[in-house]
Design an enzyme around this catalytic site. Structure first.
Site, PDB file in Angstrom:
ATOM      1  N   ASP A 220      52.469  38.643  31.361  1.00  0.00           N
ATOM      2  CA  ASP A 220      51.558  38.731  30.126  1.00  0.00           C
ATOM      3  C   ASP A 220      51.857  37.886  29.332  1.00  0.00           C
ATOM      4  OD1 ASP A 220      49.405  41.637  29.446  1.00  0.00           O
ATOM      5  OD2 ASP A 220      49.502  39.504  28.944  1.00  0.00           O
TER       6      ASP A 220
HETATM    7  C1  GLC Z   1      46.828  39.788  27.105  1.00  0.00           C
HETATM    8  C2  GLC Z   1      46.282  40.727  28.079  1.00  0.00           C
HETATM    9  C3  GLC Z   1      46.074  40.205  29.671  1.00  0.00           C
HETATM   10  C4  GLC Z   1      45.431  38.692  29.484  1.00  0.00           C
HETATM   11  C5  GLC Z   1      46.362  37.875  28.881  1.00  0.00           C
HETATM   12  C6  GLC Z   1      45.646  36.482  28.727  1.00  0.00           C
HETATM   13  O1  GLC Z   1      47.657  40.114  26.043  1.00  0.00           O
HETATM   14  O2  GLC Z   1      47.210  41.677  27.954  1.00  0.00           O
HETATM   15  O3  GLC Z   1      45.220  41.392  30.018  1.00  0.00           O
HETATM   16  O4  GLC Z   1      45.289  38.537  30.730  1.00  0.00           O
HETATM   17  O5  GLC Z   1      46.903  38.332  27.532  1.00  0.00           O
HETATM   18  O6  GLC Z   1      44.647  36.628  27.928  1.00  0.00           O
END
Ligand code: GLC
Length: 740
Positions: free
Chosen positions: A272
């Site tokens: 993430d």
């Molecule tokens: C965010 C979220 C994740 C998302 C990623 C990219 O923090 O936790 O669900 O896909 O970053 O935007």
């Protein structure tokens, strides 16, 4: 002549021909030609700043993927990757397309109310087509985190509290995004997120620690991920949370032992956002180099946004602190994803092509999704649908005409100008037969100013019925938007109290990203509809439901509490040693201080008892259904090859054709570990004409009865089972059988 030969050699060098299609041999061949730095470059996902620094990184092969994107710049950077980098490996552009790209569907929690995998698949297909038209090849969806705590803002983004429902809908979303051919021009790679247990954040506070033991993880939180891994999801995203002290973005047990060795998964694991760097905040890594080592060794193939891999992985390899094989395996997974998506064959997208955004078919799909996501929770005296006797309707409240709130969380590419609000749709579709008087009264859901209550009362006084739109602003749910108090905010409840004095029937429509406790509001409303955040066509869907052109069929995918203090409250809970009986007395049943034991020593709250306001799987219709004649094909399952048919008759006892979501639950009455009081195992949508009867048949096998036993082995244990068929998790016909 010599010069010419040199030129051709250069062209061949710069544009290596990777040929159509993918096979592992091509991956190995390309891998064999990659330097360590180029390999680690593939393991790096940039946050998409389209600047000179990024351009140089791409040229040097130090980037494998872009996260955020600018459609106008993608081909330019892709050309650098393909035509100027040494090996010409294309970038993969990713984006969060969660519940629609331009055409916005109801939030996933709303779509879950449909209990309709085919619908979710079709909506995801539309989202993929629109996203792909703008060059996106990879979406970070579906989010399949089980959520039992509505304080957690991201409950909006998932499919609810039940593992079976979340698994089926998550797999449907993957089919929709990826299609039968991942390389087709309207397919995008999907991503199962957030692996794993992220929805179990302590206190429902986003990013907080989780303490989920392996059995609960496997029984509940992993089930959707296992289903998606088995159904071809292209990637996983490792979660932010530390579980029992081990951050999931460095968790060898779940990322390597479970995902790779048990499930034999060969897709990409992307961290993430910044989660690799955050291993330092967790106190699990001492610095960026340590974080890179623990994440790579833990099983994260691609680092999202932070840049510790590209900074430190080469030295970690030279120092023998990570194995070459770990890097090679990560790169194999990434190259496989790129090949499967067709990037090596068609790295660019046609930025001149006409976009399919908002086309009639897409809007029709959004309207169907919005209709099926609405849950009718109360309808006293059949107030709904409005009949011809309703000539004037007072439309009141801050969510009758709020385009931005209607989109819900994670709709960053949606355009609010295209959102059809209830006010607009009602006036356009029914304004000729009914007079609408509109009074927003509150500027927003958080407005505490009661000065316009009098306007609401005047409007109500001139009307036959009050149509009140209350709820949550869209930014009150979603990532990093958890709430300690999830009740309606501002003066909304006060407005309903005031209107209840106007002597007019009240239809309350809730737009929210989470289940909101509505004990008082439900009592004051003659009819209650839960519309979640219903997306682009939410207004038309609600208008048609209110006037009966559409019939509500939605059922709650999450439990709706009486009070926030009951949280966590969910249907598939354990029985405990002191289960509270139906109708357990509460403070409301006594008027003086009782003797200590008067209340009965069982597991319930003195003030709110044991039951929520509305249970998982609950939802009404404009007709009524009866269940009868439940039969089992046999009462004993003798071996794993046995199966059990569970049948009943469903009758539409009302006057409207309608769809019922028939649900089958079991209870394992005795186990080597304690078992939930109920578990959803099967469901289906059944449309029945007035007076018509339909025979329902589900087939249960011992596989449906398997769980992780006291020895952490997944098996179906012999013993007594209850089985129910009904229209929600509380009621239904009941039978029992034994597994021998
Ligand atoms: C965010 C979220 C994740 C998302 C990623 C990219 O923090 O936790 O669900 O896909 O970053 O935007």
């Amino acid at each position: 002549m010599k010069k010419m030969v040199f030129f051709l050699a250069m062209v061949v060098m710069v544009l290596p021909f990777y040929g159509q299609g993918m096979d592992e041999g091509k991956i190995e061949e390309l891998l064999s030609r990659m330097t360590r730095r180029e390999k680690i470059g593939q393991m790096s996902q940039l946050d998409g700043r389209y600047d000179e620094v990024t351009r140089e990184k791409v040229r040097k092969g130090e980037a494998g993927s872009f996260l955020s994107f600018d459609p106008a710049r993608m081909n330019e950077f892709q050309r650098i990757a393909v035509e100027e980098s040494r090996l010409g490996i294309p970038l993969i552009f990713a984006r969060d397309v969660i519940h629609g790209y331009k055409t916005v569907f109801p939030i996933p929690l709303g779509m879950a109310s449909s209990f309709d995998p085919s619908l979710v698949e079709r909506c995801s297909r539309v989202a993929a087509k629109e996203a792909r038209a703008d060059g996106i090849r990879w979406t970070f969806a579906p989010m399949v985190d089980i959520a039992r705590d509505p304080r957690w803002g991201r409950i909006a983004e998932g499919f609810g509290e039940d593992p079976e429902l979340v698994s089926q809908l998550g797999a449907a979303a993957v089919r929709g995004f990826q299609g039968p051919d991942l390389s087709a021009p309207e397919s995008v790679a999907a991503c199962a997120k957030h692996y794993a247990g992220y929805g179990g954040a302590e206190g429902g506070r986003d990013y907080n620690s989780t303490y989920i033991p392996e059995r609960l993880m496997r029984e509940v939180y992993l089930r959707p991920f296992e289903m998606l891994a088995a159904n071809g999801v292209s990637s996983f995203m490792s979660a932010f949370n530390d579980n029992d002290g081990i951050p999931m973005s460095a968790n060898r047990f779940y990322l390597r032992h479970v995902l790779r060795e048990e499930w034999m998964y060969d897709g990409v694991v992307v961290s993430d956002w910044n989660a690799v760097d955050e291993l330092i905040n967790h106190g699990y890594a001492v610095d960026g180099k340590d974080a890179a080592r623990k994440a790579i060794d833990g099983g994260v193939d691609m680092e999202m946004v932070s840049s510790h891999y590209i900074r430190y992985a080469e030295s970690l390899l030279e120092e023998g602190k990570i194995a070459e094989k770990e890097v090679d395996d990560a790169v194999r997974n990434i190259l496989r994803l790129k090949w499967k998506t067709g990037l090596f064959d068609r790295p660019y997208y046609d930025d001149k092509a006409e976009r399919p955004f908002y086309c009639p078919e897409h809007l029709a799909c959004a309207r169907e999704a919005a209709e099926k996501s609405v849950v009718l929770l109360k309808n006293d005296n059949q107030l709904l649908p409005f009949t011809n006797s309703v000539k004037t309707v007072a439309i009141i409240g801050p969510f009758a005409d709020s385009q931005v709130d209607q989109m819900g969380t994670w709709a960053m590419d949606g355009e609010k100008e295209f959102i059809r609000t209830p006010l607009k749709a009602l006036e356009e579709l029914y304004g000729k037969q009914v007079r609408f008087i509109y009074e927003p009264v509150l500027r927003s859901g958080r407005d505490t100013d009661t000065k316009n209550f009098s306007r609401a009362l005047v409007a109500a006084g001139k009307s036959d019925v009050v149509l009140l739109f209350l709820g949550e602003e869209s930014f009150l749910s979603g990532e990093a938007h958890s709430l300690a108090d999830i009740s309606l905010r501002g003066a909304q409840s006060g407005l309903l109290e005031a209107l209840s004095q106007a002597g007019r029937p009240i239809v309350t429509v809730i737009m929210a990203g989470r289940p909101v406790p509505l004990e008082r509001e439900a009592a004051l409303s003659d009819a209650l509809l839960y519309a979640w955040h219903p997306g682009t066509m939410g207004g038309d869907a609600l208008a048609d439901i209110l006037f009966g052109k559409a019939v509500p069929s939605g059922k709650l995918p999450v439990t709706l509490p009486c009070h926030g203090g009951q949280i966590p409250v969910y249907y598939n809970h354990k029985n405990t040693g002191r289960p509270a009986p139906e109708g357990v007395p509460t403070l409301r049943d006594i008027d003086e201080a009782p003797r200590q034991t008067t209340m009965g020593n069982t597991s319930a709250y003195l003030d709110y008892g044991k039951d929520p306001l509305f249970v998982f799987g609950y939802g009404l219709s404009y007709t009524t259904f009866s269940y009868s004649d439940m039969q089992l094909s046999n009462r004993r399952l003798l071996s794993v090859s046995d199966s059990l048919e569970v049948k009943c008759v469903l009758t539409n006892t009302g006057r409207r054709e309608a769809t019922e979501i028939v649900q089958l639950y079991i209870r394992d009455c005795e186990g080597s570990v304690t078992r939930p009081v109920k578990e959803l195992k099967k469901f289906m949508r059944v449309t029945v004409k007035p007076g018509e009867q339909k025979r329902i048949c589900f087939v249960l096998t011992p596989r449906d009865l398997m769980y992780w036993d006291a020895d952490m082995k997944r098996r179906a244990e012999p013993g007594r089972f209850f089985v129910w068929i009904g229209g929600n998790s509380k009621e239904g016909l009941k039978e029992e059988f034994r597994l021998e």
